[in-house]
Design an enzyme around this catalytic site. Sequence first.
Site, PDB file in Angstrom:
ATOM      1  N   ASN A 172       0.737  -1.151  -0.022  1.00  0.00           N
ATOM      2  CA  ASN A 172      -0.102  -0.098  -0.054  1.00  0.00           C
ATOM      3  C   ASN A 172       0.975   1.260  -0.031  1.00  0.00           C
ATOM      4  OD1 ASN A 172      -2.704   1.695   0.702  1.00  0.00           O
ATOM      5  ND2 ASN A 172      -1.444   2.162   2.423  1.00  0.00           N
ATOM      6  N   GLU A 173       0.638   2.214  -0.931  1.00  0.00           N
ATOM      7  CA  GLU A 173       1.126   3.432  -0.974  1.00  0.00           C
ATOM      8  C   GLU A 173       2.728   3.261  -0.648  1.00  0.00           C
ATOM      9  OE1 GLU A 173      -1.132   6.371   1.281  1.00  0.00           O
ATOM     10  OE2 GLU A 173      -2.781   6.295  -0.234  1.00  0.00           O
ATOM     11  N   TYR A 244      -7.792  11.982  -2.572  1.00  0.00           N
ATOM     12  CA  TYR A 244      -8.703  12.518  -1.611  1.00  0.00           C
ATOM     13  C   TYR A 244      -9.127  14.108  -1.814  1.00  0.00           C
ATOM     14  CZ  TYR A 244      -8.325   8.098   0.980  1.00  0.00           C
ATOM     15  OH  TYR A 244      -7.983   6.851   1.395  1.00  0.00           O
ATOM     16  N   GLU A 292      -8.483   3.863  -3.727  1.00  0.00           N
ATOM     17  CA  GLU A 292      -8.814   4.782  -2.490  1.00  0.00           C
ATOM     18  C   GLU A 292      -9.274   6.165  -3.185  1.00  0.00           C
ATOM     19  OE1 GLU A 292      -6.289   5.265   0.861  1.00  0.00           O
ATOM     20  OE2 GLU A 292      -5.438   3.106   0.737  1.00  0.00           O
TER      21      GLU A 292
END
Length: 502
Positions: A172-173, A244, A292
Amino acid sequence: MQKATMVLDQAFKIGEVDSRIYGSFIEHLGRAVYGGIYEPDHPQANEMGFRKDVIELVKELKVPIIRYPGGNFVSGYNWEDGVGPKENRPRRLELAWRTIETNEFGTNEFMDWIQAVDSEAMMAVNLGTRGIDEARNLLEYCNHPGGTYWSDLRKKHGYEKPHNIKVWCLGNEMDGPWQIGHKTAEEYGRLACETAKVMKWTDPSIELVACGSSSSAMATFAEWEATVLEHTYDHVDYISLHTYYGNRDNDIANYLARSMDMDAFIKSVISICDYIKAKRRSKKTINLSFDEWNVWYHSNESDRKLEPWTIAPPQLEDVYNFEDALLVGSLLISLLKHADRVKMACLAQLVNVIAPIMTENGGPAWRQTIFYPYMHASVFGRGTVLHSIVDSPKYDSKDFTDIPYLDTTAVFNEEADELTIFAVNRDLENDLLLECDLRSFADYQMIEHIALTNDDMKATNTVKQQLNVIPHNQDVVPLDQGRLTTSLSKLSWNVLRFKKQN
Ligand code: AHR
Protein backbone atom coordinates in the site's frame (compact mmCIF):
# COMPACT_ATOMS: atom_id res chain seq x y z
CA MET A 1 -32.89 29.38 -17.18
CA GLN A 2 -29.63 28.17 -18.81
CA LYS A 3 -29.88 25.14 -21.05
CA ALA A 4 -27.71 22.04 -21.55
CA THR A 5 -28.14 19.36 -24.20
CA MET A 6 -27.20 15.72 -24.16
CA VAL A 7 -27.28 13.14 -26.98
CA LEU A 8 -27.19 9.43 -26.19
CA ASP A 9 -27.19 6.51 -28.59
CA GLN A 10 -27.30 2.80 -27.77
CA ALA A 11 -24.52 2.19 -30.30
CA PHE A 12 -22.02 4.67 -28.78
CA LYS A 13 -20.38 2.65 -26.03
CA ILE A 14 -17.45 3.52 -23.79
CA GLY A 15 -17.28 0.15 -22.08
CA GLU A 16 -18.91 -2.41 -19.85
CA VAL A 17 -19.06 -1.35 -16.20
CA ASP A 18 -17.00 -3.74 -14.11
CA SER A 19 -19.21 -3.84 -11.03
CA ARG A 20 -16.06 -3.80 -8.89
CA ILE A 21 -15.80 -0.02 -9.46
CA TYR A 22 -18.38 0.21 -6.67
CA GLY A 23 -15.98 -1.37 -4.19
CA SER A 24 -15.08 -0.04 -0.77
CA PHE A 25 -12.50 -0.46 1.95
CA ILE A 26 -12.23 -1.66 5.55
CA GLU A 27 -8.91 -0.96 7.26
CA HIS A 28 -7.82 -1.75 10.81
CA LEU A 29 -8.07 1.96 11.58
CA GLY A 30 -10.10 3.83 14.19
CA ARG A 31 -13.55 2.31 14.58
CA ALA A 32 -13.87 0.76 11.11
CA VAL A 33 -13.50 -2.80 12.41
CA TYR A 34 -13.95 -2.52 16.20
CA GLY A 35 -17.22 -0.67 16.88
CA GLY A 36 -17.96 -0.53 13.15
CA ILE A 37 -18.46 -3.92 11.56
CA TYR A 38 -17.52 -5.93 14.67
CA GLU A 39 -18.86 -5.25 18.16
CA PRO A 40 -19.65 -8.52 19.98
CA ASP A 41 -21.44 -6.85 22.93
CA HIS A 42 -23.65 -4.65 20.76
CA PRO A 43 -27.39 -5.47 21.06
CA GLN A 44 -27.48 -5.99 17.28
CA ALA A 45 -24.43 -8.30 17.15
CA ASN A 46 -24.87 -11.77 15.64
CA GLU A 47 -23.17 -14.91 16.98
CA MET A 48 -19.93 -13.92 15.22
CA GLY A 49 -19.92 -10.45 16.77
CA PHE A 50 -20.89 -8.68 13.54
CA ARG A 51 -23.31 -5.77 13.79
CA LYS A 52 -26.47 -6.75 11.91
CA ASP A 53 -27.55 -3.12 11.48
CA VAL A 54 -24.25 -2.39 9.69
CA ILE A 55 -24.55 -5.54 7.57
CA GLU A 56 -27.97 -4.34 6.37
CA LEU A 57 -26.62 -0.91 5.40
CA VAL A 58 -23.66 -2.43 3.56
CA LYS A 59 -26.05 -4.70 1.68
CA GLU A 60 -28.14 -1.68 0.68
CA LEU A 61 -25.02 -0.36 -1.03
CA LYS A 62 -24.48 -3.63 -2.93
CA VAL A 63 -20.71 -3.39 -2.44
CA PRO A 64 -19.13 -5.93 -4.80
CA ILE A 65 -15.55 -5.91 -3.43
CA ILE A 66 -13.97 -4.70 -0.18
CA ARG A 67 -10.27 -3.99 0.31
CA TYR A 68 -8.65 -5.21 3.57
CA PRO A 69 -6.77 -4.92 5.99
CA GLY A 70 -5.17 -1.63 4.87
CA GLY A 71 -4.15 0.98 3.95
CA ASN A 72 -1.17 2.15 5.93
CA PHE A 73 -1.98 -0.50 8.53
CA VAL A 74 -0.99 -3.38 6.25
CA SER A 75 2.62 -2.21 6.00
CA GLY A 76 3.28 -3.22 9.61
CA TYR A 77 0.83 -6.12 9.87
CA ASN A 78 1.70 -9.71 10.72
CA TRP A 79 -1.26 -11.61 9.32
CA GLU A 80 -0.40 -14.63 11.48
CA ASP A 81 -1.33 -12.54 14.58
CA GLY A 82 -4.94 -12.48 13.44
CA VAL A 83 -5.65 -16.20 12.90
CA GLY A 84 -6.18 -19.12 15.27
CA PRO A 85 -7.62 -19.15 18.78
CA LYS A 86 -8.45 -15.60 19.87
CA GLU A 87 -6.98 -16.05 23.34
CA ASN A 88 -3.54 -16.67 21.79
CA ARG A 89 -3.55 -13.62 19.56
CA PRO A 90 -0.98 -10.98 20.53
CA ARG A 91 -1.66 -7.33 21.18
CA ARG A 92 0.65 -5.12 19.16
CA LEU A 93 1.62 -1.49 18.93
CA GLU A 94 0.11 -0.38 15.63
CA LEU A 95 2.52 2.18 14.21
CA ALA A 96 0.62 3.52 11.20
CA TRP A 97 -2.16 5.04 13.32
CA ARG A 98 -0.54 4.91 16.81
CA THR A 99 -3.06 2.60 18.40
CA ILE A 100 -3.14 -0.82 20.04
CA GLU A 101 -4.26 -3.66 17.78
CA THR A 102 -5.85 -6.54 19.71
CA ASN A 103 -6.00 -8.86 16.68
CA GLU A 104 -9.37 -10.10 17.88
CA PHE A 105 -10.51 -9.68 14.28
CA GLY A 106 -8.36 -11.08 11.45
CA THR A 107 -8.42 -12.71 8.03
CA ASN A 108 -10.96 -15.46 8.78
CA GLU A 109 -13.34 -13.11 10.59
CA PHE A 110 -13.11 -10.74 7.64
CA MET A 111 -13.94 -13.54 5.20
CA ASP A 112 -16.95 -14.55 7.35
CA TRP A 113 -18.11 -10.94 7.32
CA ILE A 114 -17.56 -10.69 3.54
CA GLN A 115 -19.98 -13.59 3.13
CA ALA A 116 -22.48 -11.93 5.44
CA VAL A 117 -22.53 -8.79 3.25
CA ASP A 118 -22.53 -10.74 -0.08
CA SER A 119 -19.25 -9.23 -1.22
CA GLU A 120 -15.79 -10.30 -2.30
CA ALA A 121 -12.41 -9.54 -0.73
CA MET A 122 -9.52 -7.53 -2.16
CA MET A 123 -6.67 -8.58 0.11
CA ALA A 124 -3.48 -6.55 0.59
CA VAL A 125 -0.13 -8.07 1.53
CA ASN A 126 2.52 -6.36 3.66
CA LEU A 127 5.42 -5.18 1.51
CA GLY A 128 6.53 -2.65 4.14
CA THR A 129 8.10 -4.70 6.93
CA ARG A 130 7.69 -8.05 5.20
CA GLY A 131 7.96 -9.58 1.76
CA ILE A 132 7.73 -12.54 -0.61
CA ASP A 133 7.58 -15.29 1.98
CA GLU A 134 4.78 -13.86 4.13
CA ALA A 135 2.77 -12.98 1.01
CA ARG A 136 2.94 -16.48 -0.44
CA ASN A 137 2.21 -18.04 2.96
CA LEU A 138 -0.90 -15.91 3.39
CA LEU A 139 -2.03 -16.78 -0.13
CA GLU A 140 -1.46 -20.49 0.52
CA TYR A 141 -3.35 -20.17 3.81
CA CYS A 142 -6.30 -18.49 2.09
CA ASN A 143 -6.53 -20.16 -1.32
CA HIS A 144 -4.85 -23.57 -1.32
CA PRO A 145 -7.33 -26.44 -0.90
CA GLY A 146 -5.26 -28.47 1.60
CA GLY A 147 -2.41 -30.93 2.19
CA THR A 148 0.26 -28.27 2.88
CA TYR A 149 1.40 -26.59 6.08
CA TRP A 150 -0.48 -23.28 5.64
CA SER A 151 -3.64 -24.66 4.05
CA ASP A 152 -3.89 -27.32 6.75
CA LEU A 153 -3.43 -24.63 9.39
CA ARG A 154 -6.47 -22.83 7.93
CA LYS A 155 -8.43 -26.08 8.22
CA LYS A 156 -7.25 -26.49 11.81
CA HIS A 157 -8.59 -22.99 12.43
CA GLY A 158 -12.03 -24.18 11.35
CA TYR A 159 -12.04 -23.19 7.66
CA GLU A 160 -12.21 -26.42 5.67
CA LYS A 161 -12.84 -24.74 2.34
CA PRO A 162 -10.34 -22.24 0.87
CA HIS A 163 -11.40 -18.59 0.82
CA ASN A 164 -10.45 -18.30 -2.86
CA ILE A 165 -9.59 -14.62 -2.75
CA LYS A 166 -9.12 -13.46 -6.33
CA VAL A 167 -7.73 -9.91 -6.06
CA TRP A 168 -4.52 -9.09 -4.16
CA CYS A 169 -2.78 -5.73 -3.62
CA LEU A 170 1.03 -5.76 -3.56
CA GLY A 171 1.43 -3.47 -0.54
CA ASN A 172 0.00 0.00 0.00
CA GLU A 173 1.21 3.49 -0.95
CA MET A 174 4.84 2.41 -0.95
CA ASP A 175 5.85 5.78 -2.46
CA GLY A 176 4.84 7.69 0.68
CA PRO A 177 7.49 8.61 3.30
CA TRP A 178 4.78 8.07 5.97
CA GLN A 179 4.52 4.42 4.98
CA ILE A 180 6.14 1.81 7.23
CA GLY A 181 8.90 0.44 5.01
CA HIS A 182 8.62 3.22 2.40
CA LYS A 183 10.60 2.41 -0.74
CA THR A 184 11.97 4.02 -3.86
CA ALA A 185 10.27 3.07 -7.12
CA GLU A 186 13.23 0.83 -7.99
CA GLU A 187 13.15 -0.93 -4.62
CA TYR A 188 9.39 -1.39 -4.70
CA GLY A 189 9.29 -2.35 -8.37
CA ARG A 190 11.79 -5.18 -7.81
CA LEU A 191 10.05 -6.45 -4.67
CA ALA A 192 6.60 -6.24 -6.23
CA CYS A 193 7.79 -8.13 -9.31
CA GLU A 194 9.36 -10.96 -7.30
CA THR A 195 6.36 -11.17 -4.94
CA ALA A 196 3.97 -11.20 -7.88
CA LYS A 197 5.83 -14.06 -9.57
CA VAL A 198 5.75 -16.21 -6.46
CA MET A 199 2.11 -15.40 -5.72
CA LYS A 200 1.04 -16.33 -9.25
CA TRP A 201 3.05 -19.55 -9.03
CA THR A 202 1.17 -20.31 -5.80
CA ASP A 203 -2.22 -19.57 -7.36
CA PRO A 204 -2.30 -18.66 -11.07
CA SER A 205 -5.96 -17.67 -10.90
CA ILE A 206 -5.37 -14.51 -8.86
CA GLU A 207 -5.23 -10.92 -10.10
CA LEU A 208 -2.58 -8.52 -8.78
CA VAL A 209 -2.59 -4.77 -8.18
CA ALA A 210 0.73 -2.91 -8.09
CA CYS A 211 0.98 0.30 -6.06
CA GLY A 212 0.80 3.47 -8.08
CA SER A 213 1.38 6.85 -6.45
CA SER A 214 -0.48 7.73 -3.29
CA SER A 215 -1.74 10.83 -5.12
CA SER A 216 -0.98 12.73 -8.30
CA ALA A 217 0.45 15.51 -6.11
CA MET A 218 3.44 13.37 -5.09
CA ALA A 219 6.71 14.72 -6.50
CA THR A 220 7.49 11.23 -7.80
CA PHE A 221 4.12 10.83 -9.58
CA ALA A 222 4.37 9.48 -13.14
CA GLU A 223 8.01 8.51 -12.80
CA TRP A 224 6.94 6.15 -9.99
CA GLU A 225 4.27 4.48 -12.14
CA ALA A 226 6.61 4.15 -15.11
CA THR A 227 9.43 2.60 -13.06
CA VAL A 228 7.13 0.25 -11.16
CA LEU A 229 5.50 -0.92 -14.39
CA GLU A 230 8.88 -1.41 -16.08
CA HIS A 231 9.61 -3.96 -13.36
CA THR A 232 6.19 -5.55 -12.94
CA TYR A 233 4.42 -5.27 -16.31
CA ASP A 234 4.35 -8.98 -17.14
CA HIS A 235 3.31 -10.07 -13.67
CA VAL A 236 0.57 -7.67 -12.53
CA ASP A 237 -2.89 -6.84 -13.85
CA TYR A 238 -3.68 -3.40 -12.41
CA ILE A 239 -1.96 -0.29 -11.10
CA SER A 240 -3.54 1.54 -8.18
CA LEU A 241 -4.61 5.21 -7.90
CA HIS A 242 -5.48 7.02 -4.67
CA THR A 243 -6.94 10.48 -4.16
CA TYR A 244 -8.82 12.47 -1.53
CA TYR A 245 -10.42 15.90 -1.90
CA GLY A 246 -11.50 18.65 0.49
CA ASN A 247 -13.04 22.11 0.57
CA ARG A 248 -10.56 23.70 2.95
CA ASP A 249 -11.02 27.26 1.70
CA ASN A 250 -14.82 26.93 1.48
CA ASP A 251 -14.90 27.67 -2.24
CA ILE A 252 -17.86 25.58 -3.38
CA ALA A 253 -17.59 26.34 -7.10
CA ASN A 254 -13.96 25.25 -7.09
CA TYR A 255 -14.63 22.26 -4.83
CA LEU A 256 -17.34 20.85 -7.09
CA ALA A 257 -14.92 20.93 -10.04
CA ARG A 258 -12.45 18.61 -8.34
CA SER A 259 -13.71 15.64 -10.32
CA MET A 260 -11.89 17.23 -13.26
CA ASP A 261 -8.70 16.56 -11.33
CA MET A 262 -9.73 12.92 -10.98
CA ASP A 263 -10.37 12.78 -14.74
CA ALA A 264 -6.91 14.18 -15.48
CA PHE A 265 -5.30 11.75 -13.01
CA ILE A 266 -6.99 8.76 -14.65
CA LYS A 267 -6.01 9.92 -18.13
CA SER A 268 -2.37 10.38 -17.08
CA VAL A 269 -2.14 6.91 -15.53
CA ILE A 270 -3.71 5.33 -18.64
CA SER A 271 -1.06 7.11 -20.74
CA ILE A 272 1.76 5.84 -18.54
CA CYS A 273 0.45 2.25 -18.71
CA ASP A 274 0.19 2.46 -22.48
CA TYR A 275 3.61 4.08 -22.81
CA ILE A 276 5.20 1.12 -21.01
CA LYS A 277 3.07 -1.23 -23.11
CA ALA A 278 4.41 0.36 -26.30
CA LYS A 279 7.98 0.40 -24.99
CA ARG A 280 7.81 -3.31 -24.21
CA ARG A 281 5.93 -4.14 -27.45
CA SER A 282 3.50 -5.90 -25.15
CA LYS A 283 0.07 -7.18 -26.14
CA LYS A 284 -1.09 -6.97 -22.54
CA THR A 285 -3.04 -3.98 -21.23
CA ILE A 286 -2.71 -2.86 -17.62
CA ASN A 287 -5.98 -1.56 -16.19
CA LEU A 288 -6.63 0.80 -13.29
CA SER A 289 -7.69 0.05 -9.74
CA PHE A 290 -8.75 3.35 -8.15
CA ASP A 291 -8.67 1.65 -4.79
CA GLU A 292 -8.83 4.71 -2.53
CA TRP A 293 -10.96 7.75 -3.34
CA ASN A 294 -13.23 10.03 -1.35
CA VAL A 295 -13.59 13.37 0.39
CA TRP A 296 -11.31 13.53 3.42
CA TYR A 297 -10.54 16.72 5.32
CA HIS A 298 -13.20 17.38 7.98
CA SER A 299 -11.57 15.18 10.62
CA ASN A 300 -7.97 16.32 10.25
CA GLU A 301 -7.97 18.72 13.20
CA SER A 302 -9.76 16.49 15.71
CA ASP A 303 -7.42 13.56 14.94
CA ARG A 304 -4.44 15.56 16.15
CA LYS A 305 -5.90 15.72 19.66
CA LEU A 306 -6.12 11.94 20.11
CA GLU A 307 -4.19 10.07 22.79
CA PRO A 308 -1.88 7.47 21.25
CA TRP A 309 -1.90 3.77 22.13
CA THR A 310 -5.60 3.28 22.75
CA ILE A 311 -7.75 0.55 21.23
CA ALA A 312 -9.96 1.61 18.30
CA PRO A 313 -10.21 5.35 19.05
CA PRO A 314 -12.42 7.47 16.76
CA GLN A 315 -10.09 8.39 13.89
CA LEU A 316 -10.80 10.00 10.51
CA GLU A 317 -14.48 10.32 11.40
CA ASP A 318 -15.44 12.88 8.77
CA VAL A 319 -19.03 14.06 9.09
CA TYR A 320 -20.05 14.61 5.49
CA ASN A 321 -22.26 17.44 4.36
CA PHE A 322 -24.47 18.01 1.36
CA GLU A 323 -21.77 19.54 -0.86
CA ASP A 324 -19.57 16.47 -0.21
CA ALA A 325 -22.38 14.28 -1.54
CA LEU A 326 -22.46 16.34 -4.75
CA LEU A 327 -18.72 15.93 -5.25
CA VAL A 328 -18.91 12.19 -4.52
CA GLY A 329 -21.62 12.01 -7.21
CA SER A 330 -19.29 13.74 -9.68
CA LEU A 331 -16.38 11.47 -8.72
CA LEU A 332 -18.56 8.44 -9.44
CA ILE A 333 -19.42 9.97 -12.82
CA SER A 334 -15.69 10.34 -13.54
CA LEU A 335 -15.02 6.69 -12.69
CA LEU A 336 -17.90 5.62 -14.95
CA LYS A 337 -16.66 7.76 -17.84
CA HIS A 338 -13.46 5.71 -17.78
CA ALA A 339 -15.20 2.33 -17.51
CA ASP A 340 -13.06 0.99 -20.36
CA ARG A 341 -9.90 1.21 -18.18
CA VAL A 342 -10.97 1.66 -14.55
CA LYS A 343 -11.98 -1.85 -13.59
CA MET A 344 -11.93 -1.57 -9.81
CA ALA A 345 -12.38 1.31 -7.37
CA CYS A 346 -12.86 1.55 -3.62
CA LEU A 347 -14.68 4.33 -1.83
CA ALA A 348 -12.38 4.78 1.15
CA GLN A 349 -13.68 3.74 3.50
CA LEU A 350 -16.93 1.98 4.41
CA VAL A 351 -17.77 2.32 8.11
CA ASN A 352 -16.89 5.17 10.54
CA VAL A 353 -13.52 5.98 8.96
CA ILE A 354 -14.16 8.55 6.15
CA ALA A 355 -17.23 6.50 5.45
CA PRO A 356 -20.79 6.50 4.10
CA ILE A 357 -21.94 4.54 7.19
CA MET A 358 -21.54 5.83 10.73
CA THR A 359 -22.16 4.06 14.03
CA GLU A 360 -22.11 4.77 17.72
CA ASN A 361 -20.50 2.14 19.92
CA GLY A 362 -23.45 0.41 21.55
CA GLY A 363 -25.79 2.71 19.62
CA PRO A 364 -27.35 3.15 16.17
CA ALA A 365 -25.91 3.07 12.66
CA TRP A 366 -26.92 5.63 10.03
CA ARG A 367 -26.30 6.83 6.48
CA GLN A 368 -24.08 9.84 5.85
CA THR A 369 -24.89 12.21 2.96
CA ILE A 370 -22.39 10.51 0.62
CA PHE A 371 -24.19 7.19 1.14
CA TYR A 372 -26.83 8.21 -1.39
CA PRO A 373 -24.90 8.92 -4.60
CA TYR A 374 -22.74 5.88 -3.88
CA MET A 375 -25.81 3.67 -3.42
CA HIS A 376 -27.55 5.06 -6.51
CA ALA A 377 -24.51 4.46 -8.72
CA SER A 378 -23.94 0.97 -7.35
CA VAL A 379 -27.58 -0.08 -7.65
CA PHE A 380 -28.49 1.59 -10.96
CA GLY A 381 -25.10 1.96 -12.66
CA ARG A 382 -24.60 -1.59 -13.91
CA GLY A 383 -24.39 -2.22 -17.65
CA THR A 384 -22.55 -0.33 -20.39
CA VAL A 385 -21.45 3.28 -20.14
CA LEU A 386 -22.52 5.29 -23.17
CA HIS A 387 -20.64 8.19 -24.72
CA SER A 388 -22.74 11.22 -23.97
CA ILE A 389 -22.39 14.18 -26.28
CA VAL A 390 -22.95 17.06 -23.88
CA ASP A 391 -23.17 20.74 -24.56
CA SER A 392 -23.35 22.66 -21.28
CA PRO A 393 -22.77 26.25 -20.22
CA LYS A 394 -19.46 26.52 -18.36
CA TYR A 395 -17.71 28.49 -15.62
CA ASP A 396 -14.18 29.06 -14.32
CA SER A 397 -12.96 28.66 -10.74
CA LYS A 398 -9.72 29.20 -8.83
CA ASP A 399 -8.09 25.98 -10.05
CA PHE A 400 -10.13 25.00 -13.10
CA THR A 401 -11.37 26.49 -16.37
CA ASP A 402 -14.25 25.52 -18.64
CA ILE A 403 -16.09 23.56 -15.97
CA PRO A 404 -19.41 22.34 -17.37
CA TYR A 405 -22.31 23.11 -15.04
CA LEU A 406 -23.76 19.80 -16.13
CA ASP A 407 -21.63 16.83 -15.09
CA THR A 408 -23.21 13.68 -16.45
CA THR A 409 -22.91 10.16 -17.78
CA ALA A 410 -25.30 7.35 -18.73
CA VAL A 411 -25.39 3.60 -18.17
CA PHE A 412 -27.41 1.31 -20.42
CA ASN A 413 -28.44 -1.99 -18.87
CA GLU A 414 -29.42 -4.03 -21.91
CA GLU A 415 -30.46 -7.08 -19.91
CA ALA A 416 -32.89 -5.14 -17.75
CA ASP A 417 -33.95 -2.83 -20.62
CA GLU A 418 -33.04 0.16 -18.47
CA LEU A 419 -31.16 3.37 -19.08
CA THR A 420 -29.90 5.55 -16.22
CA ILE A 421 -28.56 9.08 -16.49
CA PHE A 422 -26.52 10.35 -13.53
CA ALA A 423 -26.18 14.12 -13.41
CA VAL A 424 -24.86 16.85 -11.13
CA ASN A 425 -25.90 20.45 -11.66
CA ARG A 426 -22.89 22.39 -10.33
CA ASP A 427 -24.61 25.77 -10.73
CA LEU A 428 -24.77 27.61 -7.38
CA GLU A 429 -27.50 29.98 -8.50
CA ASN A 430 -29.72 28.46 -11.15
CA ASP A 431 -31.69 25.41 -12.14
CA LEU A 432 -30.61 23.95 -15.47
CA LEU A 433 -32.87 23.02 -18.35
CA LEU A 434 -31.79 19.65 -19.72
CA GLU A 435 -32.73 18.59 -23.25
CA CYS A 436 -31.87 14.97 -24.01
CA ASP A 437 -31.91 13.42 -27.44
CA LEU A 438 -32.75 9.78 -26.71
CA ARG A 439 -34.06 8.83 -30.15
CA SER A 440 -32.35 5.43 -30.07
CA PHE A 441 -34.40 4.80 -26.93
CA ALA A 442 -37.69 5.75 -28.60
CA ASP A 443 -39.58 2.87 -26.94
CA TYR A 444 -38.38 3.90 -23.45
CA GLN A 445 -40.14 6.04 -20.88
CA MET A 446 -38.89 7.75 -17.77
CA ILE A 447 -39.84 5.78 -14.67
CA GLU A 448 -38.13 7.74 -11.91
CA HIS A 449 -36.27 10.96 -11.20
CA ILE A 450 -34.42 10.76 -7.88
CA ALA A 451 -32.81 13.99 -6.68
CA LEU A 452 -30.64 15.03 -3.76
CA THR A 453 -31.02 18.76 -3.08
CA ASN A 454 -30.63 20.99 -0.05
CA ASP A 455 -30.72 24.70 0.73
CA ASP A 456 -27.88 24.28 3.19
CA MET A 457 -24.61 23.15 1.61
CA LYS A 458 -23.28 22.27 5.05
CA ALA A 459 -26.26 20.12 6.08
CA THR A 460 -25.24 16.76 7.59
CA ASN A 461 -26.82 13.56 8.89
CA THR A 462 -25.95 12.93 12.52
CA VAL A 463 -26.99 10.46 15.20
CA LYS A 464 -29.69 12.94 16.30
CA GLN A 465 -30.76 13.95 12.79
CA GLN A 466 -30.21 10.87 10.69
CA LEU A 467 -32.60 11.87 7.90
CA ASN A 468 -31.62 15.48 7.44
CA VAL A 469 -30.20 14.96 3.94
CA ILE A 470 -32.10 12.32 2.01
CA PRO A 471 -33.06 11.91 -1.64
CA HIS A 472 -36.57 12.60 -2.90
CA ASN A 473 -38.52 11.80 -6.02
CA GLN A 474 -39.27 14.49 -8.59
CA ASP A 475 -41.97 14.52 -11.24
CA VAL A 476 -41.50 12.06 -14.04
CA VAL A 477 -41.52 13.71 -17.47
CA PRO A 478 -42.81 11.81 -20.54
CA LEU A 479 -40.48 11.31 -23.52
CA ASP A 480 -41.78 12.94 -26.65
CA GLN A 481 -40.61 10.82 -29.62
CA GLY A 482 -37.35 10.07 -27.86
CA ARG A 483 -36.80 13.62 -26.68
CA LEU A 484 -36.75 14.64 -23.03
CA THR A 485 -36.94 18.11 -21.57
CA THR A 486 -36.56 18.35 -17.82
CA SER A 487 -34.98 20.57 -15.24
CA LEU A 488 -32.19 19.90 -12.76
CA SER A 489 -32.34 21.93 -9.57
CA LYS A 490 -29.38 24.16 -8.76
CA LEU A 491 -26.74 22.22 -6.82
CA SER A 492 -28.30 18.79 -7.19
CA TRP A 493 -27.44 15.13 -7.71
CA ASN A 494 -29.90 13.43 -10.07
CA VAL A 495 -30.70 9.90 -11.17
CA LEU A 496 -32.98 9.78 -14.23
CA ARG A 497 -34.22 6.24 -14.85
CA PHE A 498 -35.82 5.03 -18.10
CA LYS A 499 -37.33 1.66 -18.96
CA LYS A 500 -38.37 0.02 -22.21
CA GLN A 501 -42.15 -0.04 -22.61
CA ASN A 502 -43.86 -3.16 -23.99
O1 AHR B 1 -7.82 5.63 3.88
C1 AHR B 1 -6.99 6.23 4.83
C2 AHR B 1 -5.52 6.14 4.48
O2 AHR B 1 -5.28 6.93 3.36
C3 AHR B 1 -4.99 4.78 4.09
O3 AHR B 1 -4.62 4.01 5.17
C4 AHR B 1 -3.82 5.13 3.25
O4 AHR B 1 -3.55 4.14 2.27
C5 AHR B 1 -4.13 6.47 2.67
O5 AHR B 1 -3.10 7.37 2.83
